[in-house]
Design a protein around this motif. Structure first.
Motif, PDB file in Angstrom:
ATOM      1  N   GLU A   1       0.839  -1.208   0.000  1.00 47.57           N
ATOM      2  CA  GLU A   1       0.000   0.000   0.000  1.00 47.57           C
ATOM      3  C   GLU A   1       0.869   1.251   0.000  1.00 47.57           C
ATOM      4  OE1 GLU A   1      -4.008  -1.612   2.263  1.00 47.57           O
ATOM      5  OE2 GLU A   1      -2.251  -1.144   3.494  1.00 47.57           O
ATOM      6  N   MET A   2       1.966   1.222   0.746  1.00 51.74           N
ATOM      7  CA  MET A   2       2.903   2.347   0.773  1.00 51.74           C
ATOM      8  C   MET A   2       3.533   2.552  -0.599  1.00 51.74           C
ATOM      9  SD  MET A   2       6.673   2.390   2.464  1.00 51.74           S
ATOM     10  CE  MET A   2       7.058   1.076   1.296  1.00 51.74           C
ATOM     11  N   PHE A   3       4.040   1.455  -1.197  1.00 49.49           N
ATOM     12  CA  PHE A   3       4.688   1.557  -2.496  1.00 49.49           C
ATOM     13  C   PHE A   3       3.746   2.133  -3.544  1.00 49.49           C
ATOM     14  CE2 PHE A   3       8.037  -1.756  -1.388  1.00 49.49           C
ATOM     15  CZ  PHE A   3       9.111  -0.917  -1.639  1.00 49.49           C
ATOM     16  N   LEU A   4       2.510   1.656  -3.576  1.00 50.42           N
ATOM     17  CA  LEU A   4       1.563   2.146  -4.579  1.00 50.42           C
ATOM     18  C   LEU A   4       1.228   3.618  -4.352  1.00 50.42           C
ATOM     19  CD1 LEU A   4      -0.838  -0.932  -4.851  1.00 50.42           C
ATOM     20  CD2 LEU A   4       0.919  -0.209  -6.488  1.00 50.42           C
ATOM     21  N   ARG A   5       1.089   4.017  -3.103  1.00 56.27           N
ATOM     22  CA  ARG A   5       0.792   5.422  -2.793  1.00 56.27           C
ATOM     23  C   ARG A   5       1.942   6.335  -3.216  1.00 56.27           C
ATOM     24  NH1 ARG A   5       1.293   6.394   3.248  1.00 56.27           N
ATOM     25  NH2 ARG A   5       3.475   6.334   2.540  1.00 56.27           N
ATOM     26  N   ASP A   6       3.182   5.941  -2.889  1.00 55.74           N
ATOM     27  CA  ASP A   6       4.336   6.818  -3.092  1.00 55.74           C
ATOM     28  C   ASP A   6       4.923   6.715  -4.493  1.00 55.74           C
ATOM     29  OD1 ASP A   6       3.964   7.542  -0.472  1.00 55.74           O
ATOM     30  OD2 ASP A   6       5.630   6.367   0.313  1.00 55.74           O
TER      31      ASP A   6
ATOM     32  N   ASP B   1       4.877   6.302 -11.213  1.00 53.50           N
ATOM     33  CA  ASP B   1       5.644   5.257 -11.896  1.00 53.50           C
ATOM     34  C   ASP B   1       4.774   4.005 -12.061  1.00 53.50           C
ATOM     35  OD1 ASP B   1       7.459   3.372 -12.777  1.00 53.50           O
ATOM     36  OD2 ASP B   1       9.067   4.006 -11.432  1.00 53.50           O
ATOM     37  N   SER B   2       4.100   3.910 -13.187  1.00 50.31           N
ATOM     38  CA  SER B   2       3.206   2.775 -13.425  1.00 50.31           C
ATOM     39  C   SER B   2       3.976   1.478 -13.631  1.00 50.31           C
ATOM     40  CB  SER B   2       2.322   3.044 -14.638  1.00 50.31           C
ATOM     41  OG  SER B   2       1.390   4.069 -14.355  1.00 50.31           O
ATOM     42  N   ASP B   3       5.181   1.564 -14.160  1.00 50.75           N
ATOM     43  CA  ASP B   3       6.010   0.369 -14.361  1.00 50.75           C
ATOM     44  C   ASP B   3       6.317  -0.292 -13.016  1.00 50.75           C
ATOM     45  OD1 ASP B   3       7.838  -1.556 -15.169  1.00 50.75           O
ATOM     46  OD2 ASP B   3       9.417  -0.125 -15.652  1.00 50.75           O
ATOM     47  N   PHE B   4       6.864   0.470 -12.087  1.00 53.62           N
ATOM     48  CA  PHE B   4       7.196  -0.084 -10.775  1.00 53.62           C
ATOM     49  C   PHE B   4       5.934  -0.513 -10.031  1.00 53.62           C
ATOM     50  CE2 PHE B   4       8.071   0.308  -6.201  1.00 53.62           C
ATOM     51  CZ  PHE B   4       9.166  -0.553  -6.094  1.00 53.62           C
ATOM     52  N   SER B   5       4.873   0.255 -10.149  1.00 53.16           N
ATOM     53  CA  SER B   5       3.626  -0.099  -9.472  1.00 53.16           C
ATOM     54  C   SER B   5       3.072  -1.420 -10.006  1.00 53.16           C
ATOM     55  CB  SER B   5       2.594   1.017  -9.660  1.00 53.16           C
ATOM     56  OG  SER B   5       3.038   2.225  -9.051  1.00 53.16           O
ATOM     57  N   ALA B   6       3.216  -1.662 -11.303  1.00 45.78           N
ATOM     58  CA  ALA B   6       2.780  -2.937 -11.862  1.00 45.78           C
ATOM     59  C   ALA B   6       3.623  -4.081 -11.307  1.00 45.78           C
ATOM     60  CB  ALA B   6       2.869  -2.901 -13.386  1.00 45.78           C
ATOM     61  N   PHE B   7       4.926  -3.852 -11.138  1.00 51.61           N
ATOM     62  CA  PHE B   7       5.789  -4.882 -10.551  1.00 51.61           C
ATOM     63  C   PHE B   7       5.324  -5.255  -9.147  1.00 51.61           C
ATOM     64  CE2 PHE B   7       9.434  -5.538  -7.639  1.00 51.61           C
ATOM     65  CZ  PHE B   7       9.743  -6.844  -8.010  1.00 51.61           C
ATOM     66  N   MET B   8       4.715  -4.311  -8.440  1.00 49.71           N
ATOM     67  CA  MET B   8       4.225  -4.620  -7.096  1.00 49.71           C
ATOM     68  C   MET B   8       3.212  -5.760  -7.103  1.00 49.71           C
ATOM     69  SD  MET B   8       5.427  -3.042  -4.459  1.00 49.71           S
ATOM     70  CE  MET B   8       7.028  -3.411  -5.193  1.00 49.71           C
ATOM     71  N   SER B   9       2.528  -5.974  -8.231  1.00 45.35           N
ATOM     72  CA  SER B   9       1.569  -7.079  -8.303  1.00 45.35           C
ATOM     73  C   SER B   9       2.290  -8.417  -8.139  1.00 45.35           C
ATOM     74  CB  SER B   9       0.803  -7.044  -9.624  1.00 45.35           C
ATOM     75  OG  SER B   9       1.657  -7.331 -10.723  1.00 45.35           O
ATOM     76  N   ILE B  10       3.515  -8.508  -8.660  1.00 46.36           N
ATOM     77  CA  ILE B  10       4.307  -9.727  -8.510  1.00 46.36           C
ATOM     78  C   ILE B  10       4.866  -9.827  -7.099  1.00 46.36           C
ATOM     79  CG2 ILE B  10       6.226 -11.075  -9.427  1.00 46.36           C
ATOM     80  CD1 ILE B  10       6.130  -9.322 -11.933  1.00 46.36           C
TER      81      ILE B  10
ATOM     82  N   ASP C   1       4.102   6.349   7.022  1.00 42.53           N
ATOM     83  CA  ASP C   1       4.236   7.737   6.591  1.00 42.53           C
ATOM     84  C   ASP C   1       4.870   7.796   5.195  1.00 42.53           C
ATOM     85  OD1 ASP C   1       3.174   8.795   8.901  1.00 42.53           O
ATOM     86  OD2 ASP C   1       5.111   9.131   9.871  1.00 42.53           O
ATOM     87  N   PRO C   2       4.514   8.803   4.395  1.00 47.85           N
ATOM     88  CA  PRO C   2       5.169   8.955   3.085  1.00 47.85           C
ATOM     89  C   PRO C   2       6.672   9.120   3.252  1.00 47.85           C
ATOM     90  CG  PRO C   2       3.200  10.322   3.206  1.00 47.85           C
ATOM     91  CD  PRO C   2       3.443   9.801   4.598  1.00 47.85           C
ATOM     92  N   ALA C   3       7.413   8.577   2.305  1.00 54.16           N
ATOM     93  CA  ALA C   3       8.872   8.655   2.331  1.00 54.16           C
ATOM     94  C   ALA C   3       9.378   8.799   0.902  1.00 54.16           C
ATOM     95  CB  ALA C   3       9.461   7.407   2.986  1.00 54.16           C
ATOM     96  N   PRO C   4      10.607   9.322   0.721  1.00 53.58           N
ATOM     97  CA  PRO C   4      11.139   9.491  -0.638  1.00 53.58           C
ATOM     98  C   PRO C   4      11.245   8.147  -1.355  1.00 53.58           C
ATOM     99  CG  PRO C   4      12.466  10.690   0.977  1.00 53.58           C
ATOM    100  CD  PRO C   4      11.528   9.841   1.753  1.00 53.58           C
ATOM    101  N   PRO C   5      10.708   8.025  -2.544  1.00 48.75           N
ATOM    102  CA  PRO C   5      10.679   6.720  -3.236  1.00 48.75           C
ATOM    103  C   PRO C   5      12.049   6.096  -3.467  1.00 48.75           C
ATOM    104  CG  PRO C   5       9.163   8.248  -4.276  1.00 48.75           C
ATOM    105  CD  PRO C   5       9.948   9.044  -3.285  1.00 48.75           C
ATOM    106  N   LEU C   6      13.063   6.903  -3.783  1.00 46.50           N
ATOM    107  CA  LEU C   6      14.386   6.324  -4.049  1.00 46.50           C
ATOM    108  C   LEU C   6      14.981   5.701  -2.794  1.00 46.50           C
ATOM    109  CD1 LEU C   6      15.914   9.069  -6.373  1.00 46.50           C
ATOM    110  CD2 LEU C   6      15.086   6.808  -7.038  1.00 46.50           C
TER     111      LEU C   6
END
Length: 277
Positions: free
Chosen positions: A54-59, A63-72, A110-115
């Motif tokens: 949930e954090m990764f998708l929010r932040d 980046d739809s590419d990385f968000s799609a990888f979250m499905s895996i 809490d939100p955090a810098p994605p990198l």
């Protein structure tokens, strides 16, 4: 775009819980009560892939590419919890975590810098690879040994996937990405010296909930992880050196510059600070 490539790679390596785990080899005489309790708490800890996703998708809405990888990543990490729960359901049903215990580790980060978050979780995968190898050697019952070896290989593959996104980030953001990765890499590689190796599940992630804002703090036994590492699987300095070596080797490849120690990585970080300033 990395998602199609990573999907194909990880699909080939995917294991089936029904057919690839040797359930029929279970030996009840080789599973102690102490070991079964650690499996229970590990299963709850692995459930925290849910709030992490949930954090990764929010932040990473940008980046739809990385968000799609979250499905895996989410599917495979959540299966780690499920296979540990299934082991208990079959052989120690009285220890199966309750839905309430699992839900307790789902809370907002809490939100955090994605990198920085990307690097943090890359280091977490490197560390889990070694934790689970060590756990497999500590356990004496063959089915759970096989499960932990399987999970370790999954974590190693996940680390490799994160590394590809880190390379992509350097191509896009240059020294900004290098500095983020060097900073977090140094922190994570040096944490073992303090006696408390850092991992995403024992970091504070919600200021409003402090101090009850780590995954570990929300377990039925908040001291479980430290005890498991120190007194159960005995994750010694030799094992810790494998974690540090893995982080340094991968950053050496990523930055095209050799790092043989955390001190060398820190010097490089300072160079980046000066360059970006």
């Amino acid at each position: 775009m990395l998602y199609p490539e990573l999907f194909a790679q990880l699909e080939k390596a995917r294991w089936d819980m029904a057919t690839d785990i040797p359930w029929d080899q279970f030996n009840p005489e080789l599973l102690t009560d102490e070991q079964a309790q650690t499996i229970r708490l590990n299963a709850i800890t692995e459930w925290s892939a849910l709030p992490a996703t949930e954090m990764f998708l929010r932040d990473n809405r940008h980046d739809s590419d990385f968000s799609a990888f979250m499905s895996i990543w989410f599917y495979e990490e959540q299966k780690h919890s499920l296979v540990l729960i299934e082991y208990l359901r079959r052989f120690r049903p009285e220890l199966v975590p309750t839905e309430e215990e699992l839900h307790a580790v789902r809370f907002e980060f809490d939100p955090a810098p994605p990198l920085e978050t990307l690097m943090l979780h890359f280091c977490g995968e490197v560390r889990l690879t070694q934790w689970y190898r060590c756990a497999s050697e500590w356990h004496t019952e063959p089915v759970i040994q096989h499960i932990y070896s399987t999970l370790s290989r999954d974590e190693a593959r996940h680390g490799g996937a994160y590394l590809k996104y880190m390379k992509q980030a350097i191509d896009r953001f240059g020294d900004q990405a290098r500095l983020a990765f060097a900073k977090i890499g140094m922190l994570m590689a040096a944490s073992g010296r303090s006696g408390k190796p850092l991992h995403p599940t024992n970091l504070h992630v919600n200021q409003a909930l402090f101090p009850n804002d780590t995954v570990q703090s929300r377990l039925p036994d908040p001291e479980w992880l430290e005890d498991w590492l120190t007194h159960k699987i005995r994750f010694t300095a030799e094992w810790e050196s494998r974690v540090v070596g893995g982080i340094l080797r991968n950053l050496s490849s990523l930055f095209e510059r050799p790092f043989e120690s955390v001190q060398q990585l820190n010097r490089y970080r300072k160079e980046l600070v000066a360059a970006t300033a």
